[in-house]
Design a protein around this motif. Structure first.
Motif, PDB file in Angstrom:
ATOM      1  N   VAL A  96       0.851  -1.193   0.000  1.00  0.00           N
ATOM      2  CA  VAL A  96       0.000   0.000   0.000  1.00  0.00           C
ATOM      3  C   VAL A  96       0.886   1.242   0.000  1.00  0.00           C
ATOM      4  CG1 VAL A  96      -1.801   1.264   1.246  1.00  0.00           C
ATOM      5  CG2 VAL A  96      -1.806  -1.239   1.259  1.00  0.00           C
ATOM      6  N   TYR A  97       0.488   2.234  -0.780  1.00  0.00           N
ATOM      7  CA  TYR A  97       1.228   3.494  -0.792  1.00  0.00           C
ATOM      8  C   TYR A  97       0.261   4.657  -0.972  1.00  0.00           C
ATOM      9  CZ  TYR A  97       0.743   3.495  -5.906  1.00  0.00           C
ATOM     10  OH  TYR A  97       0.250   3.500  -7.186  1.00  0.00           O
ATOM     11  N   PRO A  98       0.594   5.829  -0.428  1.00  0.00           N
ATOM     12  CA  PRO A  98      -0.275   6.995  -0.607  1.00  0.00           C
ATOM     13  C   PRO A  98       0.035   7.716  -1.920  1.00  0.00           C
ATOM     14  CG  PRO A  98       1.504   7.545   0.892  1.00  0.00           C
ATOM     15  CD  PRO A  98       1.685   6.095   0.520  1.00  0.00           C
ATOM     16  N   TYR A 151      -5.108  12.494   0.097  1.00  0.00           N
ATOM     17  CA  TYR A 151      -4.413  11.390  -0.555  1.00  0.00           C
ATOM     18  C   TYR A 151      -5.342  10.187  -0.670  1.00  0.00           C
ATOM     19  CZ  TYR A 151      -3.929   9.708   4.258  1.00  0.00           C
ATOM     20  OH  TYR A 151      -4.194   9.309   5.542  1.00  0.00           O
ATOM     21  N   ALA A 152      -4.946   9.286  -1.547  1.00  0.00           N
ATOM     22  CA  ALA A 152      -5.609   7.993  -1.688  1.00  0.00           C
ATOM     23  C   ALA A 152      -4.585   6.912  -1.403  1.00  0.00           C
ATOM     24  CB  ALA A 152      -6.166   7.829  -3.093  1.00  0.00           C
ATOM     25  N   LEU A 153      -4.995   5.884  -0.707  1.00  0.00           N
ATOM     26  CA  LEU A 153      -4.126   4.738  -0.462  1.00  0.00           C
ATOM     27  C   LEU A 153      -4.379   3.721  -1.572  1.00  0.00           C
ATOM     28  CD1 LEU A 153      -4.465   4.375   3.407  1.00  0.00           C
ATOM     29  CD2 LEU A 153      -2.550   5.331   2.123  1.00  0.00           C
ATOM     30  N   ARG A 154      -3.348   3.432  -2.340  1.00  0.00           N
ATOM     31  CA  ARG A 154      -3.464   2.559  -3.498  1.00  0.00           C
ATOM     32  C   ARG A 154      -2.744   1.235  -3.272  1.00  0.00           C
ATOM     33  NH1 ARG A 154      -5.317   4.729  -8.298  1.00  0.00           N
ATOM     34  NH2 ARG A 154      -5.754   6.981  -8.246  1.00  0.00           N
ATOM     35  N   LEU A 155      -3.234   0.210  -3.940  1.00  0.00           N
ATOM     36  CA  LEU A 155      -2.597  -1.104  -3.917  1.00  0.00           C
ATOM     37  C   LEU A 155      -1.500  -1.136  -4.975  1.00  0.00           C
ATOM     38  CD1 LEU A 155      -2.703  -4.104  -2.891  1.00  0.00           C
ATOM     39  CD2 LEU A 155      -4.194  -4.552  -4.856  1.00  0.00           C
TER      40      LEU A 155
END
Length: 301
Positions: A96-98, A151-155
């Motif tokens: 996971v990353y922002p 921000y969005a936390l993306r896979l």
């Protein structure tokens, strides 16, 4: 052997229409045929659009249709800690990353990349995430978060797919192109999907997988518009160690122009049909589950 478990999971962001009735009735009928259980889940994580009056209307409309469900009803807004725990597990795996780009910035990035040729899009037609937030250092990520930046936390899809073997699911219904039986999952087609946002601690993909796992759903009966999203759900189930349900995707109820019914397009609601004199038996007929015609123009599945 435990009885099979089914679920109907509407969002209280509008009134139910014939498409919802069809899906709810299919779940209800399948549960009865299989000697199983039917659960009702309220997917109310979108606090800006979900309203109590729509939730109350869901209960009223389903009861009018003759659908019975088990209580208590699971409301997603009451279980945010479950989704947080799942997100933390994925984060601990380094998946996971922002990402800090706004929707407008992402649109500009896509436009710039398309100057050199077509940019890939997901099965729903949306462009894959084009940013480079994965390259930000941990310190820079922390600084931006501390600054209050949205921000969005993306896979990290590539890293996630690397961790799992080939994926598939058991399709008991039919996909948009006639897919049946064992269907290969291709989550990479979706790119780095969003798992949560700063203001919303989960996403549809994450919460539906967690809910289905915790509620022991054994057969997911839902529309073909979610067929391709099953690839992402199978990936998340595997990463989180959750059980794999069978899937039964059904055709969509469409209007005379061939468009699927939706709340956003103000499709004729069950309440309007009821007020106009429709009966539960008539609703079954309208969605192809009966033989009575009430003269409402619909294309059956």
């Amino acid at each position: 052997m435990s009885p099979p478990v089914f679920r109907f999971a509407p969002s209280p962001n509008g009134f139910l229409h014939l498409g919802h009735a069809y899906s709810a009735l299919l779940n209800f009928d399948r549960a009865r045929e299989a000697g199983g259980r039917l659960l009702l889940r309220i997917e109310d994580i979108d606090a800006t659009r979900c309203r109590p009056e729509f939730e109350a209307a869901i209960y009223e409309d389903l009861a009018w249709l003759g659908i019975a469900w088990e209580t208590p009803v699971r409301r997603q807004s009451e279980h945010l800690s479950d989704y947080r725990a799942a997100l933390e597990k994925l984060s601990a795996l380094g998946l996971v990353y922002p990402a800090f780009e706004s929707r407008a910035e992402i649109a500009r990035l896509v436009a710039a990349r398309e100057a050199d040729g077509p940019w890939p899009r997901d099965p729903d037609g949306a462009p894959l995430y084009p940013g480079d937030a994965k390259s930000l250092s941990a310190g820079e990520q922390a600084r931006l978060i501390a600054s209050g930046a949205p921000y969005a936390l993306r896979l990290d899809m590539a890293a996630a797919c690397w961790r799992v073997a080939s994926l598939a699911w058991n399709e008991l219904g039919e996909g948009p192109d006639g897919e049946r039986g064992v269907v290969p999952a291709r989550p990479e087609a979706w790119g780095d999907v969003i798992l949560a946002r700063k203001e919303t601690p989960t996403s549809y993909h994450l919460s539906v997988v967690v809910d289905d796992g915790l509620q022991g759903i054994s057969e997911v009966v839902r529309g073909q518009d979610l067929f391709h999203a099953t690839s992402v759900h199978r990936l998340l189930q595997t990463l989180l160690g959750l059980p794999e349900p069978a899937y039964r995707h059904h055709a969509l109820i469409r209007d005379e122009a061939g468009r699927k019914l939706s709340k956003s397009s103000r499709s004729t609601g069950l309440r309007e049909l009821r007020d106009a004199g429709a009966s539960p038996v008539g609703i079954r007929a309208l969605v192809g589950l009966g033989e009575v015609s009430l003269g409402f123009s619909q294309t059956p599945p």
